[in-house]
Design an enzyme around this catalytic site. Structure first.
Site, PDB file in Angstrom:
ATOM      1  N   HIS A 117       0.831  -1.202   0.000  1.00  0.00           N
ATOM      2  CA  HIS A 117       0.000   0.000   0.000  1.00  0.00           C
ATOM      3  C   HIS A 117       0.873   1.263   0.000  1.00  0.00           C
ATOM      4  O   HIS A 117       0.637   2.205  -0.744  1.00  0.00           O
ATOM      5  CB  HIS A 117      -0.893  -0.042   1.244  1.00  0.00           C
ATOM      6  CG  HIS A 117      -2.012   0.949   1.184  1.00  0.00           C
ATOM      7  ND1 HIS A 117      -2.908   1.103   2.190  1.00  0.00           N
ATOM      8  CD2 HIS A 117      -2.363   1.832   0.247  1.00  0.00           C
ATOM      9  CE1 HIS A 117      -3.773   2.047   1.864  1.00  0.00           C
ATOM     10  NE2 HIS A 117      -3.462   2.501   0.681  1.00  0.00           N
ATOM     11  N   CYS A 139      -3.129   2.097 -22.032  1.00  0.00           N
ATOM     12  CA  CYS A 139      -2.989   2.299 -20.585  1.00  0.00           C
ATOM     13  C   CYS A 139      -1.673   1.752 -20.039  1.00  0.00           C
ATOM     14  O   CYS A 139      -1.415   1.835 -18.853  1.00  0.00           O
ATOM     15  CB  CYS A 139      -4.172   1.699 -19.834  1.00  0.00           C
ATOM     16  SG  CYS A 139      -4.260  -0.088 -19.957  1.00  0.00           S
TER      17      CYS A 139
HETATM   18  C1  PEP Z   1      -0.169  -3.559 -19.349  1.00  0.00           C
HETATM   19  O1  PEP Z   1       0.109  -4.759 -19.420  1.00  0.00           O
HETATM   20  O2  PEP Z   1       0.265  -2.686 -20.150  1.00  0.00           O
HETATM   21  C2  PEP Z   1      -1.065  -3.074 -18.283  1.00  0.00           C
HETATM   22  C3  PEP Z   1      -1.484  -1.824 -18.236  1.00  0.00           C
HETATM   23  O3  PEP Z   1      -1.390  -3.965 -17.298  1.00  0.00           O
HETATM   24  P1  PEP Z   1      -0.470  -4.250 -16.008  1.00  0.00           P
HETATM   25  O4  PEP Z   1       0.724  -3.334 -16.081  1.00  0.00           O
HETATM   26  O5  PEP Z   1      -1.296  -4.017 -14.827  1.00  0.00           O
HETATM   27  O6  PEP Z   1      -0.145  -5.692 -16.221  1.00  0.00           O
END
Ligand code: PEP
Ligand code: MG
Length: 512
Positions: free
Chosen positions: A184, A479
């Site tokens: 956290h 993202c």
């Molecule tokens: C990704 O794989 O780009 C993603 C945003 O997911 P995470 O980083 O949470 O695996």
């Protein structure tokens, strides 16, 4: 100079005077004489009362600042400080074993924390660091310095949420002897833009209060008494981050546009209230990725509907009328909670193997997201069938509640290749460049965070995904970390992406 290696938990480099929060290990304690033990136990109980009163004051301050949910968390610390079992443990350590009050407080808290961390109730297990923090706070009162930390670099064994909420404004960086990158405290440090290194080991607690230390959150190293050149680089980095944040805050209300006028929505990657608040301050237009699994990494069993709502609601209630993209649990790989240890599946495949857990999860997200413009994001999709299965279960659980939008993470090569078919089942797509880069180029996950997303093999898949989304008339966002990377950003936008979801340090309404 002496370098202590650890693990990077939040980026940035900073230098300052060490503020050592606790020394729970590595020092010899004097035994208290029998005749003095009753008095010592009184001092310890008084320190616990003062810690409880500190936390009460902090909670009411948080409430006045409109941070009611954080106040609730801090208030549980008051109950912990007054817990008769904790007090009995402290008494036993002092009266029977002659341990000094400060050590007894920390040791009793540690014993309670260890008990909590093995409990089946995941919410209680998550409280282990909180009770440690209560013990430390009480012990600090005995030294007369409570947590009146002057500005500097925080050195500690572990941190609880109350510590972070209270200390963050005065802290430049954090180094922990223990802790993990998904703890956290690490998530909050990232959200507040504080460089952080964790897992440094006990050698960290040998640092003296006031000693000059450098925390290099980019490389995952703590440097004791850095030389002038290194210290000056750190100061430049701190200044650069501070002014970037100020510019983002000043221009938060401006829409994000490229220099040639292309409008792109900038959303935030945020999983906690602290991250969301900082992102909003810097102009984020909603949340593009809430990594729900990070909030349940210590869980000892599938969290119930009520537990999930109580954790998700504080974040989602702040997004009334705004985009709230909640990713379904992406368990597996480096995000495997204790109750799933040993699984080989990852992401939606784990949930599809557990229909009851998927039902409870979908229902909890829909309940917690009421009032927000909710979008469900499905992780580690490999085919359109994954989305169809999620939609089938969603239909079963909605029971008259409004249907949220459903989107697929495109982060596996299989998904990128089937992007057209997947887009046909979705209301939006979100490209996860972290996993996609790793899986396409066969790289290690940590390496791939900085990996060449600009490799033509990856970019080709990104371009094809954007095209597939647009042909299906749905928006496509990115993202992964590439959305926050200045080198990849122009190309990602150039490929026609509609939205970026970024870690807050890069969000805001600036023109590029
Ligand atoms: C990704 O794989 O780009 C993603 C945003 O997911 P995470 O980083 O949470 O695996
Ligand atoms: Mg991913």
């Amino acid at each position: 100079m002496r370098a202590l290696p650890g693990v990077s938990a939040a980026p940035g480099i900073t230098v300052g005077r060490a503020v050592v929060l606790d020394r729970t290990r590595g020092h010899a304690s004097n035994l208290v004489r029998e005749a003095d033990r009753a008095g010592e136990a009184d001092r310890a109980r008084d320190a616990l009362r003062r810690a409880a009163s500190d936390l009460e004051t902090l909670a009411s301050q948080l409430r006045t600042d409109g941070r009611g949910d954080d106040a609730d968390i801090v208030e549980t610390g008051v109950l912990m400080a007054m817990d008769p079992e904790l007090i009995a443990r402290v008494d036993t350590l002092i009266l029977d074993s002659g341990i000094e009050a400060a050590d007894a407080l920390r040791e009793a808290a540690e014993q309670t924390a260890l008990e909590l961390s093995v409990l089946l109730d995941p919410m209680l297990a998550l409280r282990a660091d909180d009770v440690r923090s209560v013990g430390r706070r009480a012990a600090a009162h005995l030294k007369g310095d409570a947590l009146h930390v002057s500005e500097g670099v925080l050195i500690a064994d572990s941190l609880g949420p109350a510590d972070v909420a209270e200390l963050a404004p005065r802290v430049r960086g954090i180094a922990l002897a223990g802790g993990g990158v998904t703890a956290h405290a690490a998530i909050v440090a990232r959200s507040l833009g504080l460089p952080m290194v964790v897992g440094v080991g006990e050698g960290l607690l040998e640092i003296e209060d006031g000693e000059e230390v450098l925390v290099d959150g980019d490389r995952g190293v703590v440097v004791r008494q850095p030389d002038a050149e290194r210290a000056s680089l750190a100061r430049t980095d701190t200044e650069r981050r501070r002014s970037a944040r100020e510019i983002a805050i000043a221009r938060r209300l401006e829409p994000a546009r490229t220099k040639d006028g292309y409008r792109i929505r900038v959303l935030a990657n945020a999983s906690t209230v602290a991250e969301l608040e900082e992102a909003t301050r810097q102009g984020a237009e909603g949340v593009g990725l809430m990594r729900t699994e990070l909030l349940f990494l210590e869980a000892m069993e599938w969290p119930s509907h009520a537990e999930q709502v109580s954790v998700l609601r504080p974040v989602l209630s702040r997004l009334q009328g705004q985009t709230a993209t909640v990713r379904l649990f992406d368990f597996g790989g480096d995000k495997t909670p204790p109750f799933l240890r040993g699984i080989t599946a990852r992401g939606i495949a784990v949930m599809l193997n557990e229909p009851q857990a998927l039902k409870a999860h979908l229902s909890a997200v829909v309940d917690a997201g009421r009032g927000a413009d909710l979008r469900l994001l499905v992780p580690m999709v490999t085919s359109a069938a994954d989305i169809r299965s999620v939609r089938d279960t969603l239909t079963l659980v909605l029971e008259g509640r409004g249907a949220p939008m459903v989107g697929a993470m495109i982060e596996t090569p299989e998904a990128a290749e089937a992007a057209r078919e997947i887009a046909g089942q979705c209301d939006f797509l979100s490209i996860g460049t972290n996993d996609l880069t790793q899986l396409v180029l066969g790289l290690d996950r940590e390496q791939s965070r900085k990996a060449p997303v600009l490799d033509p093999r990856v970019l080709g898949l990104v371009a094809a995904t954007v095209q597939a989304g647009h042909d299906a008339r749905i928006p496509v966002d990115v993202c992964g970390e590439a959305a926050s990377d200045e080198n990849s950003l122009p190309i990602i936008i150039g490929l026609g992406t509609d939205e970026l979801s970024v870690a807050h340090r890069s969000s805001g309404g600036t023109e590029r």
